[in-house]
Motif scaffolding. Structure first.
Motif, PDB file in Angstrom:
ATOM      1  N   UNK A  15       0.827  -1.201   0.000  1.00 56.31           N
ATOM      2  CA  UNK A  15       0.000   0.000   0.000  1.00 56.31           C
ATOM      3  C   UNK A  15       0.864   1.255   0.000  1.00 56.31           C
ATOM      4  N   UNK A  16       1.959   1.210   0.748  1.00 62.11           N
ATOM      5  CA  UNK A  16       2.837   2.363   0.790  1.00 62.11           C
ATOM      6  C   UNK A  16       3.503   2.624  -0.555  1.00 62.11           C
ATOM      7  N   UNK A  17       3.726   1.582  -1.351  1.00 63.19           N
ATOM      8  CA  UNK A  17       4.247   1.799  -2.699  1.00 63.19           C
ATOM      9  C   UNK A  17       3.238   2.599  -3.516  1.00 63.19           C
ATOM     10  N   UNK A  18       1.953   2.303  -3.358  1.00 71.01           N
ATOM     11  CA  UNK A  18       0.910   3.080  -4.032  1.00 71.01           C
ATOM     12  C   UNK A  18       0.948   4.533  -3.559  1.00 71.01           C
ATOM     13  N   UNK A  19       1.201   4.733  -2.269  1.00 71.83           N
ATOM     14  CA  UNK A  19       1.259   6.084  -1.720  1.00 71.83           C
ATOM     15  C   UNK A  19       2.408   6.880  -2.324  1.00 71.83           C
TER      16      UNK A  19
END
Length: 361
Positions: free
Chosen positions: A92-96
């Motif tokens: 999810x943090x990669x998406x962020x």
């Protein structure tokens, strides 16, 4: 200089309190306010614009990623994401980061307050870096981190053994060493995506927390022609392959005969970081000499500046990212000031410079 005003957005009251306590201890940071969800945060931003927002991922009424995308489209403000250490959280943090977040603070699912207190130095540094970041055409704040840094700062000598002699003469294979910090995840993606499958072997230090580098490497591997993986101690450096230093571990370039491999080790913080760019670059100067290419990219502070200078002195071709394309121009600026960079390049030209240097070898 006015303090950096921070808005904390998290649905956990204990996390809000812990973050506020950590940040308030730094005289250069002011907690402007807290919000329990993005809707409350949006109302707060209408009254006063913060310099930096810390943003949780999983929240009621609107998730952090959706809020981040809306924020970047309408009112770009530097955002630091705050999420758990789980594999799903890393994805999810990669998406962020794709959506525009400039950095990451990781928190465990239990013992959050204690963890945040133990990580206070890094958290405050991340917020200060974010305040300098150029997002959506926003002019970065000028801020001198050195004014508030502790006096003692270990160099790469803490990790590197004494030099044993000069690096070997040029061989047929080159190795490219890249170092980055704030803003580096997306900048590295752009560089690696521009490289062909037969690019020279590449080793990378990106300032990043543990357990996050594996997701980062996995994502890059799915997007690039080169093979990308998180480095393991003893991994060989091969053409068409990229090794990324694991979070919370130093990575050094070593030589055995005419072949290169990486040594991945724990150790003290170097230039306030683990992994440290200086550790990689200075090991490359000793082990590879003129067979190396050094690239220093976006990020705050001076990690990598001394190492890049040593690489240049050892005969390596050295590159610094230019100011216009850097999210934060701290690390390249320090390297340029030391005379460490042979070439100053915009982000979209770095891959081309790496290939050109490897072919002229």
């Amino acid at each position: 200089m006015k303090p950096i005003r921070v808005l904390i957005v998290d649905d956990s009251a204990s996390v809000r309190q812990a973050l506020a306590t950590v940040l308030s201890q730094d005289p250069d940071i002011e907690v402007m306010g807290v919000a329990s969800d993005p809707i409350a945060a949006a109302r707060r931003i209408q009254d006063e614009i913060p310099d930096v927002i810390t943003l949780d991922v999983e929240m009621p009424r609107m998730d952090g990623i959706t809020f981040l995308r809306k924020l970047m489209a309408q009112k770009p403000i530097p955002v630091v994401m705050c999420s758990s250490l789980t594999e799903q959280g890393s994805e999810t943090l990669m998406q962020a980061l794709e959506a525009g977040a400039v950095d990451v603070i990781l928190k465990p699912r239990i013992g959050v307050a204690d963890h945040l207190a133990e990580s206070s130095a890094r958290i405050c540094e991340v917020v200060k870096s974010a305040a300098q970041a150029r997002v959506g055409g926003r002019r970065p704040r000028t801020f001198n981190l050195r004014d508030s840094e502790p006096a003692k700062k270990l160099t790469a000598d803490a990790m590197l053994p004494p030099p044993t002699g000069r690096a070997m003469a040029k061989t047929t294979e080159m190795v490219a060493c890249l170092g980055a910090s704030t803003g580096g995840t997306e900048s590295l993606r752009e560089v690696l995506q521009a490289l062909p499958a037969n690019a020279p072997g590449i080793v990378i230090v990106q300032h990043m927390p543990e357990r996050f580098t594996a997701a980062f490497a996995k994502r890059l591997n799915s997007l690039c022609e080169v093979e990308v993986k998180e480095a393991v101690d003893g991994d060989p450096v091969l053409r068409g392959h990229v090794l990324i230093a694991p979070g919370d571990k130093h990575m050094m370039l070593e030589r055995q005969g005419a072949r290169y491999y990486v040594s991945v080790k724990t150790g003290p913080l170097v230039s306030r970081h683990r992994p440290s760019v200086d550790v990689l670059f200075r090991s490359a100067a000793r082990s590879a000499g003129a067979n190396a290419i050094g690239v220093i990219m976006t990020g705050m502070g001076d990690d990598g500046a001394r190492g890049l200078a040593e690489m240049r002195d050892a005969g390596a071709f050295t590159i610094a990212q230019d100011e216009a394309s850097s999210i934060v121009f701290g690390m390249p600026k320090e390297a340029i000031a030391r005379g460490a960079a042979i070439k100053i390049s915009p982000l979209d030209a770095i891959a081309r410079e790496i290939l050109r240097a490897s072919m002229s070898h």
